[in-house]
Design an enzyme around this catalytic site. Structure first.
Site, PDB file in Angstrom:
ATOM      1  N   CYS A 166       0.606  -1.227   0.032  1.00  0.00           N
ATOM      2  CA  CYS A 166      -0.077   0.049  -0.040  1.00  0.00           C
ATOM      3  C   CYS A 166       0.873   1.284  -0.154  1.00  0.00           C
ATOM      4  O   CYS A 166       0.391   2.376  -0.582  1.00  0.00           O
ATOM      5  CB  CYS A 166      -0.961   0.236   1.175  1.00  0.00           C
ATOM      6  SG  CYS A 166      -0.541  -1.040   2.341  1.00  0.00           S
ATOM      7  N   ARG A 216       6.943 -11.723   4.737  1.00  0.00           N
ATOM      8  CA  ARG A 216       6.307 -11.647   6.030  1.00  0.00           C
ATOM      9  C   ARG A 216       6.956 -12.560   6.782  1.00  0.00           C
ATOM     10  O   ARG A 216       7.176 -13.876   6.372  1.00  0.00           O
ATOM     11  CB  ARG A 216       4.861 -11.871   5.805  1.00  0.00           C
ATOM     12  CG  ARG A 216       4.107 -10.844   5.040  1.00  0.00           C
ATOM     13  CD  ARG A 216       2.616 -11.119   5.150  1.00  0.00           C
ATOM     14  NE  ARG A 216       1.873  -9.843   4.418  1.00  0.00           N
ATOM     15  CZ  ARG A 216       0.669  -9.823   3.986  1.00  0.00           C
ATOM     16  NH1 ARG A 216      -0.084 -10.815   4.560  1.00  0.00           N
ATOM     17  NH2 ARG A 216      -0.041  -9.018   3.182  1.00  0.00           N
ATOM     18  N   GLN A 224       1.285 -10.610  -4.496  1.00  0.00           N
ATOM     19  CA  GLN A 224      -0.081 -10.538  -4.478  1.00  0.00           C
ATOM     20  C   GLN A 224      -0.353  -9.998  -5.731  1.00  0.00           C
ATOM     21  O   GLN A 224       0.273  -8.960  -6.216  1.00  0.00           O
ATOM     22  CB  GLN A 224      -0.285  -9.654  -3.197  1.00  0.00           C
ATOM     23  CG  GLN A 224      -0.052 -10.391  -2.087  1.00  0.00           C
ATOM     24  CD  GLN A 224      -0.470  -9.219  -0.659  1.00  0.00           C
ATOM     25  OE1 GLN A 224       0.019  -7.976  -0.959  1.00  0.00           O
ATOM     26  NE2 GLN A 224      -1.397  -9.677   0.168  1.00  0.00           N
ATOM     27  N   ASP A 253      -2.407  -7.270  -6.146  1.00  0.00           N
ATOM     28  CA  ASP A 253      -2.710  -6.286  -5.202  1.00  0.00           C
ATOM     29  C   ASP A 253      -3.029  -5.068  -6.046  1.00  0.00           C
ATOM     30  O   ASP A 253      -2.448  -4.446  -6.870  1.00  0.00           O
ATOM     31  CB  ASP A 253      -1.713  -5.929  -4.098  1.00  0.00           C
ATOM     32  CG  ASP A 253      -2.131  -5.443  -2.978  1.00  0.00           C
ATOM     33  OD1 ASP A 253      -3.081  -5.435  -2.946  1.00  0.00           O
ATOM     34  OD2 ASP A 253      -1.276  -5.066  -2.145  1.00  0.00           O
ATOM     35  N   HIS A 261      -5.061  -0.909  -4.892  1.00  0.00           N
ATOM     36  CA  HIS A 261      -5.567   0.116  -4.172  1.00  0.00           C
ATOM     37  C   HIS A 261      -6.301   1.016  -4.924  1.00  0.00           C
ATOM     38  O   HIS A 261      -5.814   1.385  -5.885  1.00  0.00           O
ATOM     39  CB  HIS A 261      -4.361   0.710  -3.199  1.00  0.00           C
ATOM     40  CG  HIS A 261      -3.715  -0.440  -2.002  1.00  0.00           C
ATOM     41  ND1 HIS A 261      -2.689  -1.019  -2.802  1.00  0.00           N
ATOM     42  CD2 HIS A 261      -4.142  -0.697  -0.897  1.00  0.00           C
ATOM     43  CE1 HIS A 261      -2.348  -1.714  -1.845  1.00  0.00           C
ATOM     44  NE2 HIS A 261      -3.000  -1.828  -0.593  1.00  0.00           N
ATOM     45  N   LYS A 288     -14.316  -5.845   5.912  1.00  0.00           N
ATOM     46  CA  LYS A 288     -13.818  -6.653   4.741  1.00  0.00           C
ATOM     47  C   LYS A 288     -14.659  -7.860   4.392  1.00  0.00           C
ATOM     48  O   LYS A 288     -15.658  -8.294   4.851  1.00  0.00           O
ATOM     49  CB  LYS A 288     -12.380  -7.256   5.079  1.00  0.00           C
ATOM     50  CG  LYS A 288     -12.419  -8.165   6.050  1.00  0.00           C
ATOM     51  CD  LYS A 288     -10.895  -8.735   6.346  1.00  0.00           C
ATOM     52  CE  LYS A 288     -10.699  -9.638   7.316  1.00  0.00           C
ATOM     53  NZ  LYS A 288      -9.671 -10.416   7.359  1.00  0.00           N
ATOM     54  N   HIS A 333      -8.454  -1.857  -0.155  1.00  0.00           N
ATOM     55  CA  HIS A 333      -7.271  -2.720  -0.659  1.00  0.00           C
ATOM     56  C   HIS A 333      -7.801  -3.902  -1.257  1.00  0.00           C
ATOM     57  O   HIS A 333      -8.965  -4.311  -0.537  1.00  0.00           O
ATOM     58  CB  HIS A 333      -6.664  -3.141   0.796  1.00  0.00           C
ATOM     59  CG  HIS A 333      -6.101  -2.258   1.752  1.00  0.00           C
ATOM     60  ND1 HIS A 333      -4.752  -1.925   1.754  1.00  0.00           N
ATOM     61  CD2 HIS A 333      -6.455  -1.490   2.471  1.00  0.00           C
ATOM     62  CE1 HIS A 333      -4.549  -0.992   2.731  1.00  0.00           C
ATOM     63  NE2 HIS A 333      -5.682  -0.681   3.023  1.00  0.00           N
TER      64      HIS A 333
END
Length: 637
Positions: free
Chosen positions: A336, A365, A383, A385, A387, A466, A512
């Site tokens: 992000c 991670r 990911q 990913d 935003h 979420k 997200h």
RNA sequence: GCCACUGUAGCUCAAUUGGCAGAGCAGCGGUUUUGUAAACCGCAGGUCGUGGGUUCGAAUCCCACCGGUGGCUCCA
């Protein structure tokens, strides 16, 4: 007093005043061939022997219903605990034992004994004996204090703790022979109903799911109504193991892990890397189609920035840090930050919104060592990913857009999935209005799609509610892949703004979201889903060219390079081996097409495609085959 | 991270209670020229996860570490 009975087939009947409940139940159960093993009394599941004192609506439960099977398994858990107490006595304390999908477990505590699978047979044997003894199972209600004394005298400290925490004045216990267990019930009337069960594994589990509390020994078992169903289930498990992505990943030479490289770090071999690349290409196309912009951020960002975002305070133990020129940097665990930096790189107007930044972002991670699991749980992953930044008014449409995206993609792969909305947890930030608005936006969008969803109260992120999408793997385990999360904190912390129609500065809403989730995890689930037989458009190798003898090698080489030129992912196998040998290998690699070339094909300028199902197509020219492949690929994309 | 189990050749697995580490497949070298899931012969291949310890002697017993498996807690 009137009793209304509802039969499992939906038929209803009223019974006259004065009828004793137990008699009603028994007589009905006899009419049903003694199939009723429990009942829903005024909506609550109860034992079949429950006395009926007032007007009642009774729904009979038979073993063939989900509730019935659940009760069956719960009783089987008691049976196992009973057997274990018989065999190990005071060396082992009982705790809890519920029914679960496909079976049940029971958690035991013992300082003296450690269970091993070698003991399963003996426990099963004792269970079978207890079942055959047709022990009546009796419910007994007693005062809390009395129950506490009872279990304390039995030396069952965990049960005592449970009762002490119960709010009710009365508690119920279930007895079968000399075994007694604190339990809400209901249970089967007798142990004789239990016919097919098997202990499957032993594992550690924390008392009350708390990692600071005692470690218990959990014995997992499976239970079905009859031996045939049990056998069918065990067979299904066996089949599932065959498609385990870790096994197939090795067999198909897709990826590996290396002790030297470190745990949880995927090493992609050529075929796996190609499969992954095909997925990533697919993702880029699909995102561009939907108005996303592709961005790329750095792998490490200064620690100060992670302090601003709150990750340093909330997520530090999962992050890796490094030092460059005396400055501390955090290796990104999420994507992000750079996306927000892009947002902030210039003044934004309401006319610019919504903005959708997409990145195939690799993150690191520090997952606890014990949770690593093949491709499904790793320490470095990528990911898909994105935003999304939008005005509050646009939120609803954006969520709908993402849900539609998820549906499209899951449809392409043919995945089954479950949806969950997670609401505000206790520890959270943001105003009630923010939470309500966002939660409603998520739910409304879900309702509009018509997809069923569960609500997971209090399970949202601390920064917003979420939607989670969970795919099922070969063993029916759920894996979270897609997720859509509202975020109120980051726009605030990074002071993201846009200029509204009114000329004033406003705060954008941030979403997200990931669609596949992590490419690694998705590939893992994908391997199991397709059993390694990927659809043509995803197959790293779409076809392999096979010659029958050296005689056709020159022609076969020509065919091979022609197909390469036409954009097919093709391999050749011109070794001096029998055709059947080469076909066997191609089959084991699950290659979709084998292109056989013998003297006949060479003479005609054709190939004979054999599909991995064993089906042969008619001989065709290489160009026609390439055409066939590209048509088949288009259908899937 | 916690509990239990586990680690032998590239892969799948053997090795009686501690006594010289073995097989199939794959690989390599030959022979074979083969039509839809395994042709034949031969060769080579391992500091038994790593490091300590016990023992006359350790793949085998003990300890630590590094991996893996099944769960728990946590999570994409």
């Amino acid at each position: 007093m009137a009793i209304e009975l509802e039969f499992p087939d939906g038929q209803k009947k009223e019974y006259p005043v004065g009828t004793c409940g137990r008699e009603v139940a028994i007589s009905i159960s006899e009419r049903l061939g003694k199939q009723a093993i429990a009942a829903r009394l005024n909506g609550v599941l109860r034992d079949i022997s429950t006395p009926i004192e007032n007007d009642a609506k009774i729904e009979l439960i038979t073993l063939s219903s989900d509730d019935g099977l659940d009760i069956y398994r719960h009783t089987a858990a008691h049976l196992m605990a009973h057997a274990v107490k018989d065999l190990y006595g005071d060396d082992v304390q009982v705790t809890i034992g519920p029914s679960i999908e496909n079976g049940f477990y029971y958690d035991f505590y013992s300082e003296k004994h450690t269970f091993t699978p070698e003991e399963f047979e003996a426990i099963e044997k004792r269970m079978t004996e207890l079942a055959a003894a047709d022990l009546p199972i009796q419910r007994e209600e007693m005062d809390r204090d009395q129950a506490i004394r009872l279990f304390r005298d039995m030396g069952e400290a965990f049960k005592v703790e449970l009762i002490e925490d119960l709010p009710d004045e009365k508690v119920s216990i279930y007895r079968q022979d000399d075994f007694a267990d604190l339990c809400r019930g209901p249970h089967l009337p007798s142990t004789k109903y239990l016919k097919a069960f098997k202990l499957t594994s032993v594992a550690g589990a924390y008392w009350r799911g708390d990692e600071h509390k005692a470690m218990l020994q959990r014995i997992y078992a499976t239970a079905f109504l009859d031996k045939k169903a049990l056998k069918a289930y065990l067979h299904k498990l066996e089949e599932a193991r065959k498609r385990d992505h870790r096994k197939l990943g090795k067999e198909l030479d897709l990826f590996s892990f290396s002790e030297e490289a470190g745990a949880g770090l995927v090493i992609w071999h050529p075929k796996g890397a190609l499969l992954r690349t095909l997925l990533e290409d697919f993702e880029r196309r699909e995102h561009l189609k939907r108005g996303y912009e592709i961005v790329i951020g750095p792998q490490i960002l200064r620690t100060e920035l992670w302090k601003t975002s709150g990750h340093y305070n909330n997520y530090r133990e999962n992050m890796y840090f490094t030092e460059v020129d005396g400055q501390s940097y955090g290796i990104k665990p999420m994507n992000c930050l750079s996306h927000m930096l892009i947002y902030k790189s210039k003044l934004r107007s309401y006319r610019d919104l919504p903005l959708r930044f997409f990145e195939l972002g690799t993150v690191h991670r520090h997952e606890k060592s014990g949770v690593l699991h093949g491709l499904l749980r790793v320490r470095e992953f990528t990911q898909d990913d994105a935003h999304l930044f939008c005005t509050p008014d646009q939120l609803h449409e954006e969520i709908k857009g993402v849900l539609g995206f998820v549906q499209d993609v899951m449809g392409i792969f043919g995945f089954e999935y479950e949806l969950e909305v997670s609401t505000r947890p206790e520890k959270s930030i943001g105003t009630k209005e923010d939470w309500d608005r966002a939660t409603n936006a998520l739910m409304e969008a879900l309702r509009e799609t018509g997809l069923p969803f569960d609500i997971n109260e209090g399970d949202g992120a601390f920064y917003g509610p979420k939607i989670d999408v969970k795919l099922k793997d070969a063993l029916d385990r759920r894996w979270q892949c897609a997720t859509i999360q509202c975020d109120f904190t980051l726009p605030e912390r990074f002071d993201l703004t846009y200029v509204g129609k009114d000329g004033e500065k406003h705060r954008p809403v941030m979403l997200h979201r990931v669609i596949l989730g992590a490419i690694e995890r998705f590939v893992g689930v994908l391997i199991e889903h397709f059993e390694g037989k990927f659809p043509l458009w995803l197959s790293p190798v779409q076809a392999v060219v096979l010659n029958v003898t050296d005689n056709q090698q020159k022609y076969a080489e020509k065919v091979f390079s022609q197909l390469l030129d036409l954009g097919l992912r093709v391999k050749k196998d011109f070794r001096n081996e029998k055709l059947s040998f080469k076909i066997r290998e191609a089959q084991q690699e699950k290659t979709p097409y084998m292109l056989v070339i013998g003297d006949q094909e060479m003479a005609d300028g054709t190939v004979t495609p054999r599909f991995r199902t064993g089906k042969n197509l008619n001989a065709m020219t290489p160009a026609d085959f390439a055409e066939l492949v590209s048509r088949e690929c288009e259908r899937h994309q």
